[in-house]
Design an enzyme around this catalytic site. Structure first.
Site, PDB file in Angstrom:
ATOM      1  N   GLY A 265      14.900 -34.833  -4.987  1.00  0.00           N
ATOM      2  CA  GLY A 265      15.714 -34.173  -3.663  1.00  0.00           C
ATOM      3  C   GLY A 265      16.720 -33.311  -4.081  1.00  0.00           C
ATOM      4  O   GLY A 265      17.135 -32.942  -5.334  1.00  0.00           O
TER       5      GLY A 265
ATOM      6  N   ASN B  12      14.766 -35.683  -9.474  1.00  0.00           N
ATOM      7  CA  ASN B  12      15.494 -36.997  -9.091  1.00  0.00           C
ATOM      8  C   ASN B  12      15.149 -36.941  -7.552  1.00  0.00           C
ATOM      9  O   ASN B  12      16.218 -37.409  -6.705  1.00  0.00           O
ATOM     10  CB  ASN B  12      16.742 -36.962  -9.335  1.00  0.00           C
ATOM     11  CG  ASN B  12      17.523 -35.853  -9.011  1.00  0.00           C
ATOM     12  OD1 ASN B  12      17.124 -34.672  -8.678  1.00  0.00           O
ATOM     13  ND2 ASN B  12      18.951 -35.476  -9.478  1.00  0.00           N
TER      14      ASN B  12
ATOM     15  N   ASP C 103      14.411 -30.275  -9.234  1.00  0.00           N
ATOM     16  CA  ASP C 103      13.456 -30.287  -8.633  1.00  0.00           C
ATOM     17  C   ASP C 103      13.373 -29.668  -7.351  1.00  0.00           C
ATOM     18  O   ASP C 103      12.453 -28.971  -6.747  1.00  0.00           O
ATOM     19  CB  ASP C 103      12.830 -31.705  -8.512  1.00  0.00           C
ATOM     20  CG  ASP C 103      13.849 -32.943  -7.826  1.00  0.00           C
ATOM     21  OD1 ASP C 103      14.891 -32.427  -7.529  1.00  0.00           O
ATOM     22  OD2 ASP C 103      13.574 -33.853  -7.640  1.00  0.00           O
TER      23      ASP C 103
ATOM     24  N   GLU D 207      23.643 -32.173  -2.795  1.00  0.00           N
ATOM     25  CA  GLU D 207      23.891 -32.388  -1.198  1.00  0.00           C
ATOM     26  C   GLU D 207      24.201 -33.798  -0.955  1.00  0.00           C
ATOM     27  O   GLU D 207      24.743 -34.391  -0.092  1.00  0.00           O
ATOM     28  CB  GLU D 207      22.715 -31.926  -0.166  1.00  0.00           C
ATOM     29  CG  GLU D 207      22.900 -30.351  -0.246  1.00  0.00           C
ATOM     30  CD  GLU D 207      21.740 -29.485   0.592  1.00  0.00           C
ATOM     31  OE1 GLU D 207      21.626 -28.352   0.125  1.00  0.00           O
ATOM     32  OE2 GLU D 207      21.080 -30.415   1.065  1.00  0.00           O
TER      33      GLU D 207
ATOM     34  N   ASP E 161       0.820  -1.317  -0.007  1.00  0.00           N
ATOM     35  CA  ASP E 161      -0.122   0.061   0.079  1.00  0.00           C
ATOM     36  C   ASP E 161       0.796   1.215  -0.041  1.00  0.00           C
ATOM     37  O   ASP E 161       0.515   2.166  -0.672  1.00  0.00           O
ATOM     38  CB  ASP E 161      -1.132   0.043   0.964  1.00  0.00           C
ATOM     39  CG  ASP E 161      -0.449   0.165   2.609  1.00  0.00           C
ATOM     40  OD1 ASP E 161       0.136  -0.697   2.979  1.00  0.00           O
ATOM     41  OD2 ASP E 161      -0.339   1.128   3.247  1.00  0.00           O
TER      42      ASP E 161
ATOM     43  N   HIS F   4       1.788  -0.319  10.326  1.00  0.00           N
ATOM     44  CA  HIS F   4       2.073  -1.828   9.719  1.00  0.00           C
ATOM     45  C   HIS F   4       3.463  -1.737   8.957  1.00  0.00           C
ATOM     46  O   HIS F   4       3.836  -0.497   8.451  1.00  0.00           O
ATOM     47  CB  HIS F   4       0.963  -2.184   8.939  1.00  0.00           C
ATOM     48  CG  HIS F   4       0.547  -1.436   7.636  1.00  0.00           C
ATOM     49  ND1 HIS F   4       0.110  -0.193   7.818  1.00  0.00           N
ATOM     50  CD2 HIS F   4       0.809  -1.508   6.516  1.00  0.00           C
ATOM     51  CE1 HIS F   4      -0.231   0.348   6.432  1.00  0.00           C
ATOM     52  NE2 HIS F   4       0.331  -0.583   5.687  1.00  0.00           N
ATOM     53  N   HIS F   5       3.881  -2.690   8.959  1.00  0.00           N
ATOM     54  CA  HIS F   5       5.239  -3.059   8.418  1.00  0.00           C
ATOM     55  C   HIS F   5       6.394  -2.294   9.104  1.00  0.00           C
ATOM     56  O   HIS F   5       7.511  -2.129   8.481  1.00  0.00           O
ATOM     57  CB  HIS F   5       5.312  -2.722   6.772  1.00  0.00           C
ATOM     58  CG  HIS F   5       4.412  -3.337   5.946  1.00  0.00           C
ATOM     59  ND1 HIS F   5       3.646  -4.420   6.138  1.00  0.00           N
ATOM     60  CD2 HIS F   5       3.897  -2.983   4.589  1.00  0.00           C
ATOM     61  CE1 HIS F   5       2.955  -4.766   5.214  1.00  0.00           C
ATOM     62  NE2 HIS F   5       2.983  -3.757   4.301  1.00  0.00           N
TER      63      HIS F   5
ATOM     64  N   GLU G 251       8.537 -11.384  -3.652  1.00  0.00           N
ATOM     65  CA  GLU G 251       9.571 -10.370  -3.668  1.00  0.00           C
ATOM     66  C   GLU G 251      10.970 -10.846  -4.118  1.00  0.00           C
ATOM     67  O   GLU G 251      11.957 -10.607  -4.793  1.00  0.00           O
ATOM     68  CB  GLU G 251       9.666  -9.426  -2.588  1.00  0.00           C
ATOM     69  CG  GLU G 251       8.765  -8.445  -2.208  1.00  0.00           C
ATOM     70  CD  GLU G 251       7.564  -9.008  -1.532  1.00  0.00           C
ATOM     71  OE1 GLU G 251       7.607 -10.244  -1.322  1.00  0.00           O
ATOM     72  OE2 GLU G 251       6.535  -8.302  -0.996  1.00  0.00           O
TER      73      GLU G 251
ATOM     74  N   GLY H   2      25.208 -18.831  -5.398  1.00  0.00           N
ATOM     75  CA  GLY H   2      24.451 -20.145  -5.211  1.00  0.00           C
ATOM     76  C   GLY H   2      23.638 -20.395  -4.482  1.00  0.00           C
ATOM     77  O   GLY H   2      23.387 -21.331  -3.601  1.00  0.00           O
TER      78      GLY H   2
END
Lengths: 549, 549
Positions: free
Chosen positions: B462, B460, B433, B466, B27, B113-114, B50, B406
C-alpha cells in the site's frame, strides 16, 4: 445541530444517489477520506490511478445519474482532468473534489509538495475551469452554499463540477442541509410553446411520411419514457450510435442505427427520405454521422433539443425537451396518418461454427447475438465501438460508449464504475489491445472488488482505427506485445476465467462459457488479423483521412 | 529552399539535443509522426499512455537538457498535463506538441471527435496555460517564429512550453532555420555585481567558519562545474536532497544531505552553525527541509539564486547564478581562512548477511552500497526517496527524484526516458508498489525498447508514506494485491531477470546478480513489513500530519 463540511458534501452526494466515491488518496485528503469511510451508504473505491477514477466516476454516473471522485491537489487532480473533460463533452454530471494544502499553508505561501513552489494555490484549479460547468473553493461559512451551487449547476447542465477544498476545511462545522437540493428545471416560455405546437400541428398534418431519429441527449435529459410514447404512436424510428439503448431495438418499427451515408439502406432511407423527420436530442459528431454525411436537410423537420425546439428551422427558445417531446407525441397521435411499413432490417447470417479464423465481422455479430436484456455493453472508442454500434441489441440491453470525446483507455475503468453502479446488470466490456494498455491497472481494481464483468479484448497488435486512417504499417501504430492471458492473474484476478480464441468456433464456445460463468471475471482474448476492421470503420476511416489532410 | 513546419520544429529539437520524442499517436497527429519517423537522429518512442510520455520526456530532459512529447488534441494532451505540470514545478525544460483538427475543421466549428462538440478549439489548451512558461498555436507564416519563441522561453526559464498544431499546418512550407536558436542569457547589472562582490568580500573576510549548501537549481542552471570550484576552495559542503548529485559525496569535505532538523548531527551543525552559509541554488520544499525546520536564519549569509543574489538579506537584482558563483569562489580563494576540519559522517554498519527479515534501513543501505559512478538512481517520491536520499552516493552517481511535485507514478516512466537519454549509464529505479501501479504499463515500453535498468520494487501492501502520516490501517491506504513476479513477463519483458527477496541475505544476493546481469532488465521485488518506514520518513511524517490538520 451541526455537521462538518465533508459530511454536508457527502450527504448531498447520497441525496443524488451516489453510493461509491472513486479516487486515489493523497496526504492532504486522508482526513476527508476518513469521513468517506465512516459514512453509511457510501463506499470508497480506491483506483490504481486518478484517470481511472475519473473514467469510473463517469461510467458510474451514466448508470446512476451522478458520480463523484476525490483526488489530491495538483498531481491527482491534473491526472484526472482528461476524464473530467470527457464527462464535460458528453454531458455526464459528476463532482470532482480535490483536497489540498490547509488554509494556513496557503496564507504563508509555503513551498509545499504538490505545488509549483511559488505560493500560488490557484494555479492547478485553472485546468478545470474550461472542462467543468461550475467550480469553486470551499471556505467557511459559505461552504454549504458553494456545494449546493455547483451541484445544482452540474445537474442542470449535465456536466461535471469541480471543488477545491483546503485540507482543514472538511472538518469545519456548518449547519446540515435543511431542505433537498434545489433542482433547476429548464425555463418554459408559454407563448413560444403555443407557437411551437401550432407549427408542429401544421407540419404533422401535411406530412406524408414521418420518422423519428433519437440520440444521446434523450438519455442525458431523462426523456426515454417520453420517447417511447412518441414512437409508440406508430412511427418508424432510428437511433444515432451515441444514443444507442434509448430505443428498443426489437420494436417492429425500429429502423436501425443511423450513421449518415454509411448506414444500412433501410436505415438511411427511413431517416433521409422521411417527409417529416422528428429529431429528438440529436447531436451529430463526425464519428456518429459517417463524417457528417447525413442525407436529411439540416434545417428541415422538427428538432427537439434540451432547451429549445425548431420546426423547419424556426427556433422556439425555452421550449425544452421535457415539454416539447410530449407535446409532439400528442399531436402525432391526434393525426391519423398512414400506417407505416415496418422497416426490414437485414438479419445477420447464421453463426458459422466452423474453425475458420476469427474475423471482425463475425466477432461483433457473435457478441451481439450473445447479449441479453440484462447486459450493459461498454464499447471502447475504436474497433469495438465501430464493430458493435451498428448491431441490433436485445430489448433492455444497455450501452455506454464515448464517440464524441473518444479517449482511448476509457472503457475499462468505465466498466468498473458501471458494474459497481448496478451489480445486477452484467457489464460486457469490448476493448482493443492498444486502448487497454492505457488503463490496464484498473483490471486489478475490478478484481479487488470481486466484480464479474465479461471482458472481450481484441488482440490485433496495435492501434487499428489509426491503421485504417493512416500508416497501416507505420511503427507508431504498433504497441508493446503483452501476454494478455497472463495479465488478469498478475493484476490480482487469479480467479478469472481466461480464454484465448482464434477461430469462430472458439469464440462461440468462449461466449457460451462466459455467460454461463456469472460468478467470476471473464477475460476473452480474441485474436484477429492486423488489417481486419469492421466495415463501418473502414468506410469512416476513408473520410477521416481526407478531412485531416 | 523550404522545409515544412514539422521539419522546422524537429530540426530545432535536434539542435537542442533531442534524439527521442515520446507520445501516443492519434488520428490527427499521424502525418506529423510520419515526419518524426523520417527524421534522421530522432526516434519515436510510443508509450502506452500519455502521462507516461510526459514523465519520460521529463526524465529524458533531466539527462539531456531538453525533452519533447507529441500527443493528440484534447484527450491526449489533457492526459499528459500532470506530467507537464511536474516539469513546470521542478524546472525541467521540454516541449509538449499537441496536434489537433485541421484549420478547415476549426473554421467550420464542426463537432468533431476529441472536442467538447461546441466548435471551441481553444478550450483544452487553456489547461496548459498555468503549467507552461510559453504557449502558442502554430499557423503559417508565423510558425517558425512561434516555435523559436516558445523554445527560447523554455530554455531561459527551464520550464515546459506548449504548442498546438492543427493537423494541416505541419505540412505547410516555410523557410528552414537560418541561424541557431537564440539563447537568452540572464541580464547582468554591472553596478549591482560590483556592490554584490564588495558585500561578499566583507562578509567572507569576517567569517570564522564558512560552509556551502547546494540544491537542484545548480543542476537546472548548469553551474555544477562552478560549484565544484567553490567547494574546492576548501569549504565544508552539504546538499539538499532535491539537488543530490550536484556535489561529489565522496569529497572529504562533504557533510551529508541536509534536511533541516531531521539531518544527521554532523550535517546539521555544519550547515546551521556555520558563521557564513553560502547557499547555491537552494529552494527548500517541505519534503526536503524536514518541514521547513532549517536551523539557519533565512535572511543571513550569501544566497545565490538563478537571477539574483543576496548578502545578509540585501538583494542584488540581475546578479545571476552563472556570474555570482564564480565571483564568490574567487573571493573565498583570496581569503586565507582556517582550514576546516573534515566532517565525520557516520558510515553505515557493515552488511548483515544473515537471513533476518528485510528492513527498510537495511534495504536502502544495501542499495546505496551497491551503486557505482556509472549508475543513475531514479527514486520515486515515497518510501524510496526518503530511504535513499540521505545515503551517501559514490562519486559520479546520478540522481533523479521529484520531491517538490511529488507525483506518484513518475519514477517508472522517468526511468524509461533517462535510460534512453544515456544508454551508457544504467538506471536503478527505486519504487514502491502503490506508486508503480499508476504507470506500470510503461514497464512494457521499457521492455519493448530492450532497455536494461534495474528495478527495485518495494512490496509492502500500500501507500506507506500515507500510512506514516495518517490512517496506518485505513482501507484507503491499501492497494490491489498484484503478483509482481508475473508482471514483467505479462507486459512483454519475458527475458527479464525477476527475483523476490524477503531477507537481508537474499537482497544482497539479488543486488549482486542484478549488477552482474547488465544485458537484461532486472526486476527485484523486495518485501518489507507494512509498518516499516525509513527513519527520515517517520520523522517527517509526524510533522506533515500536524500541518495538514
Amino acid at each position: 445541530m451541526t455537521t462538518t463540511v465533508t459530511r454536508y458534501l457527502l450527504s448531498r452526494l447520497r441525496e443524488l444517489g451516489v453510493g461509491h466515491v472513486f479516487g486515489v488518496p493523497g496526504d492532504y485528503s486522508l482526513a476527508v477520506l476518513d469521513e468517506v469511510l465512516d459514512t453509511p451508504g457510501i463506499e470508497w473505491v480506491g483506483t490504481a490511478a486518478e484517470l481511472g477514477a475519473a473514467y469510473a466516476a463517469d461510467g458510474y454516473a451514466r448508470v446512476k445519474g451522478f458520480g463523484a471522485l476525490v483526488t489530491t491537489f495538483g498531481v491527482g487532480e491534473l491526472s484526472a482532468v482528461n476524464g473530467v473533460a470527457g464527462s464535460y463533452a458528453e454531458r455526464v454530471p459528476l463532482l470532482h473534489i480535490t483536497v489540498g494544502p490547509s488554509q494556513a499553508m496557503e496564507d504563508t505561501g509555503a513551498s509545499v509538495h504538490h505545488t509549483a513552489g511559488d505560493g500560488d494555490f490557484t494555479r492547478f484549479a485553472r485546468a478545470h475551469e474550461s472542462v467543468t460547468c461550475a467550480h469553486g473553493v470551499l471556505r467557511a461559512p459559505d461552504a454549504p452554499a458553494e456545494i449546493d451551487r455547483v451541484l445544482t449547476a452540474a445537474l442542470a447542465h449535465r456536466r461535471p463540477a469541480y471543488l477545491r477544498m483546503p485540507s482543514d476545511v472538511g472538518a469545519l462545522h456548518v449547519p446540515p442541509p435543511r431542505r433537498p437540493l434545489v433542482r433547476v428545471d429548464p425555463i418554459v416560455d408559454p407563448g413560444n410553446l403555443v407557437r411551437f405546437t401550432d407549427a408542429v400541428r401544421r407540419r404533422v398534418a401535411s406530412a406524408e411520411s414521418t420518422a423519428v431519429l433519437a440520440d444521446y441527449l434523450v438519455d442525458r435529459f431523462g426523456v426515454r419514457a417520453e420517447l417511447a410514447d412518441l414512437v409508440a404512436a406508430g412511427l418508424p424510428h432510428a437511433v444515432v450510435a451515441m444514443g444507442k439503448s434509448v430505443l428498443d431495438e426489437r420494436d417492429p418499427l425500429f429502423a436501425g442505427v443511423y450513421a449518415g451515408a454509411l448506414s444500412d439502406d433501410v436505415t438511411r432511407t427511413t431517416v433521409d427520405d422521411a417527409d417529416l423527420l422528428i429529431r429528438v436530442g440529436v447531436h451529430l459528431v463526425d464519428t456518429t454521422s459517417g463524417g457528417f454525411s447525413q442525407g436529411y436537410p439540416d434545417g428541415a423537420g422538427i428538432e427537439l433539443q434540451p432547451w429549445e425546439a425548431r420546426v423547419d428551422g424556426e427556433i422556439f427558445a425555452d421550449v425544452p425537451l421535457a415539454v416539447s417531446l410530449p407535446a409532439v407525441t400528442e399531436l402525432v397521435r391526434a393525426h391519423h396518418g398512414v400506417t407505416p411499413t415496418p422497416p426490414r432490417l437485414t438479419d445477420p447470417p447464421p453463426p458459422d461454427t466452423t474453425c475458420s479464423a476469427l474475423t471482425q465481422e463475425f466477432l461483433w455479430d457473435a457478441v451481439s447475438r450473445s447479449l441479453t436484456g440484462e447486459h450493459l455493453v461498454i464499447a471502447e472508442q475504436g474497433t469495438s465501438y465501430f464493430g458493435i454500434a451498428s448491431r441490433r441489441f436485445p430489448s433492455g440491453c444497455g450501452f455506454i460508449a464515448q464517440p464524441l470525446w473518444g479517449s482511448i483507455g476509457y472503457g475499462l475503468p468505465a466498466a468498473l464504475g458501471a458494474q459497481l453502479a448496478d451489480p445486477a446488470r452484467r457489464c460486457v466490456l469490448l476493448v482493443g489491445d492498444g486502448s487497454a494498455q492505457l488503463t490496464i491497472q484498473e483490471l486489478g481494481t475490478i478484481a479487488r472488488h470481486d466484480l464479474h464483468p465479461v471482458v472481450v479484448l481484441v488482440n490485433n497488435g496495435g492501434y487499428t482505427v489509426e491503421r485504417a486512417i493512416h500508416g497501416p504499417r507505420a511503427a507508431y501504430n504498433d504497441i508493446a506485445a503483452w501476454d494478455w492471458r497472463a495479465l488478469p492473474a498478475a493484476l490480482g484476478a487469479e480467479n478469472a476465467l481466461v480464454m484465448t480464441v482464434r477461430t469462430n468456433h472458439e469464440l462461440l464456445a468462449a461466449l457460451d462459457a462466459a455467460h454461463a460463468c456469472t460468478d467470476r471475471l471473464v477475460f476473452i482474448e480474441a485474436i484477429t488479423d492486423l488489417d481486419d476492421v469492421p466495415e463501418l470503420l473502414r468506410r469512416l476511416a476513408e473520410g477521416v483521412s481526407i478531412r485531416n489532410s
